[in-house]
Write a protein that holds these residues in place. Structure first.
Motif, PDB file in Angstrom:
ATOM      1  N   GLY A 219      56.499  42.533  38.492  1.00 34.39           N
ATOM      2  CA  GLY A 219      55.971  42.777  39.833  1.00 34.39           C
ATOM      3  C   GLY A 219      57.020  42.570  40.908  1.00 34.39           C
ATOM      4  N   GLY A 277      46.973  36.049  40.785  1.00 37.24           N
ATOM      5  CA  GLY A 277      46.737  37.362  40.207  1.00 37.24           C
ATOM      6  C   GLY A 277      45.773  38.187  41.030  1.00 37.24           C
ATOM      7  N   ALA A 278      44.681  37.551  41.488  1.00 34.33           N
ATOM      8  CA  ALA A 278      43.691  38.278  42.290  1.00 34.33           C
ATOM      9  C   ALA A 278      44.299  38.758  43.600  1.00 34.33           C
ATOM     10  CB  ALA A 278      42.492  37.375  42.560  1.00 34.33           C
ATOM     11  N   ALA A 281      46.788  41.638  42.951  1.00 32.29           N
ATOM     12  CA  ALA A 281      46.106  42.892  42.612  1.00 32.29           C
ATOM     13  C   ALA A 281      45.452  43.517  43.834  1.00 32.29           C
ATOM     14  CB  ALA A 281      45.061  42.628  41.524  1.00 32.29           C
ATOM     15  N   MET A 284      48.186  44.985  46.173  1.00 31.99           N
ATOM     16  CA  MET A 284      48.753  46.228  45.667  1.00 31.99           C
ATOM     17  C   MET A 284      47.753  47.375  45.778  1.00 31.99           C
ATOM     18  SD  MET A 284      51.836  46.783  44.482  1.00 31.99           S
ATOM     19  CE  MET A 284      52.160  48.419  45.108  1.00 31.99           C
ATOM     20  N   LEU A 285      46.481  47.101  45.487  1.00 35.06           N
ATOM     21  CA  LEU A 285      45.444  48.134  45.631  1.00 35.06           C
ATOM     22  C   LEU A 285      45.333  48.595  47.081  1.00 35.06           C
ATOM     23  CD1 LEU A 285      42.574  46.829  43.306  1.00 35.06           C
ATOM     24  CD2 LEU A 285      43.838  48.987  43.065  1.00 35.06           C
ATOM     25  N   VAL A 303      50.939  40.881  48.175  1.00 37.14           N
ATOM     26  CA  VAL A 303      51.566  40.796  46.854  1.00 37.14           C
ATOM     27  C   VAL A 303      52.610  39.672  46.848  1.00 37.14           C
ATOM     28  CG1 VAL A 303      52.971  42.003  45.144  1.00 37.14           C
ATOM     29  CG2 VAL A 303      51.156  43.225  46.333  1.00 37.14           C
ATOM     30  N   PHE A 362      50.644  51.344  40.032  1.00 41.96           N
ATOM     31  CA  PHE A 362      49.386  50.762  39.554  1.00 41.96           C
ATOM     32  C   PHE A 362      49.634  49.778  38.407  1.00 41.96           C
ATOM     33  CE2 PHE A 362      46.707  53.730  41.940  1.00 41.96           C
ATOM     34  CZ  PHE A 362      45.606  52.920  42.200  1.00 41.96           C
ATOM     35  N   VAL A 365      49.222  46.330  39.627  1.00 42.61           N
ATOM     36  CA  VAL A 365      47.819  45.901  39.722  1.00 42.61           C
ATOM     37  C   VAL A 365      47.345  45.363  38.374  1.00 42.61           C
ATOM     38  CG1 VAL A 365      45.457  46.620  40.231  1.00 42.61           C
ATOM     39  CG2 VAL A 365      47.370  47.613  41.523  1.00 42.61           C
ATOM     40  N   VAL A 366      47.638  46.113  37.317  1.00 41.98           N
ATOM     41  CA  VAL A 366      47.201  45.710  35.973  1.00 41.98           C
ATOM     42  C   VAL A 366      47.823  44.384  35.573  1.00 41.98           C
ATOM     43  CG1 VAL A 366      47.219  46.345  33.534  1.00 41.98           C
ATOM     44  CG2 VAL A 366      46.830  48.103  35.275  1.00 41.98           C
ATOM     45  N   ALA A 368      49.097  42.031  37.506  1.00 42.25           N
ATOM     46  CA  ALA A 368      48.594  40.930  38.336  1.00 42.25           C
ATOM     47  C   ALA A 368      47.240  40.463  37.835  1.00 42.25           C
ATOM     48  CB  ALA A 368      48.508  41.375  39.797  1.00 42.25           C
ATOM     49  N   ALA A 369      46.382  41.415  37.458  1.00 42.36           N
ATOM     50  CA  ALA A 369      45.060  41.055  36.943  1.00 42.36           C
ATOM     51  C   ALA A 369      45.158  40.267  35.643  1.00 42.36           C
ATOM     52  CB  ALA A 369      44.227  42.312  36.736  1.00 42.36           C
TER      53      ALA A 369
END
Length: 380
Positions: A219, A277-278, A281, A284-285, A303, A362, A365-366, A368-369
């Protein structure tokens, strides 16, 4: 009980903060001069990428032995020598005339920077343990601050008539001097016998901690390499606004790390990783789904805050794995993390080439989740 006096710990802490600052400043100085290196050696994109890869190869190779080396000689001695070598490498970036010389230099720089990094992180873990307080995030905040200052100075000096070689020499003298002075104030630490853990390879709990570190560093690498281009190309910002993309991320990351030790004293590592992480994500979204320059900057800042304390938390956890010395644990996690930082940005580039840069990012995002999903398993 610690044999070190409070004054000794305080002096060592401030000396270590200076060394983290220097590490970030040298990293940024070399980054600022990537175009200079490309022009000086007459390189194409592929040849330049190979030179950068040489530093990565040096890092990964030495990290498998870093725990043993630092365990044998101690963080103080290793940081003294490797801080000097790093500074010499910075001073020599455009000293050679041949591409082979550049490749050899980058290999040495990768080796020395990695050993220097692991040694000061091992020292940071020991100071944190002896003081009984969360300190790791604050140390890493100085790395982020050093990066901001190094990049800012490197961007401003050309308008003042300072040549690239003058800048590199000046930065090497200042950073090398601070690193040498800082190492003299470090604690004297004795490592475990080398045979106890001969290789710094991730196994057991360290493997999962290393995986999470890798995801976090992917990231970070994505923001370093792609945030400016995304803001300019995908949301059609002008050059000035696009240049703020990385600044918003790195500035927020530095702020998050300065506040990180207070946060770590109030939240468990698992809770902090889940929150990180939340936040990463969501940020980034926001940047990807609401395509405007300002929302991109806000998203990148989120982020930065989200990822700010991932590495400090994981390095602290790696240093506390039973039966493993701090240097071995940090080196093991670093080795996997560096692999992620090396592999992540090209992976995003491949996806961007096949689809779009928006689709490529993206991935962040994945990943980070995944912090939220694996946090409890990595840090029981």
């Amino acid at each position: 009980m610690s044999s070190h006096s409070p004054r000794t710990l305080t002096n060592a802490s401030w000396a270590l903060r200076a060394q983290f600052f220097v590490t970030g400043a040298m990293f940024a100085t070399s980054g600022v001069h990537v175009p200079t290196v490309k022009a000086h050696y007459g390189l194409g994109e592929q040849a330049l990428a190979m030179a950068m890869l040489a530093a990565g190869v040096g890092s990964i190779t030495v990290l498998t032995q870093a725990g043993r080396i630092i365990g044998r000689h101690g963080p103080r001695s290793i940081s003294f020598v490797m801080g000097s070598v790093c500074a010499l490498c910075i001073a020599s970036l455009i000293h050679f005339s041949s591409y082979v010389g550049l490749l050899a230099l980058m290999l040495v720089y990768g080796v020395s920077a990695s050993l220097f990094d692991v040694s000061i992180n091992a020292e940071a873990s020991e100071i944190e343990r002896l003081s009984g307080r969360a300190l790791m995030s604050g140390f890493h905040a100085m790395f982020s601050l050093g990066g901001m200052v190094g990049a800012g100075v490197g961007s401003a000096l050309p308008s003042l008539g300072v040549t690239p070689q003058q800048h590199l020499l000046g930065a090497a003298l200042v950073c090398g001097g601070i690193a040498l002075a800082g190492s003299t104030a470090m604690l004297r630490m004795e490592g475990p016998p080398a045979e106890k853990a001969p290789l710094s390879l991730p196994r057991g709990p360290l493997a999962l901690i290393g995986l999470l570190a890798s995801l976090g560093m992917i990231g970070e690498g994505a923001m370093y390499d792609w945030s400016v281009l995304y803001t300019k190309q995908e949301v059609h910002a002008d050059a000035g606004m696009a240049a703020l993309a990385y600044a918003s991320f790195s500035g927020a990351m530095a702020a998050g790390r300065f506040a990180g030790d207070w946060v770590r004293s109030h939240l468990s590592g698992v809770s902090l990783l889940r929150l990180s992480g939340a936040l990463g994500a969501v940020g980034m979204l926001l940047a990807l789904l609401v395509p405007s320059p300002w929302t991109a900057l806000i998203g990148f800042a989120l982020v930065g805050i989200g990822f700010a304390n991932v590495v400090p938390v994981l390095f602290s956890a790696a240093a506390k794995v039973p039966g493993v010395s701090p240097a071995h644990g940090i080196a093991a996690v670093s080795s996997v993390g560096y692999l992620g930082m090396m592999a992540g940005p090209p992976m995003i580039g491949v996806i961007a080439e096949a689809s779009s840069l928006t689709a490529g990012l993206f991935v962040v995002v994945v990943f980070a989740a995944m912090f939220a999903v694996f946090a409890k398993r990595a840090l029981p």
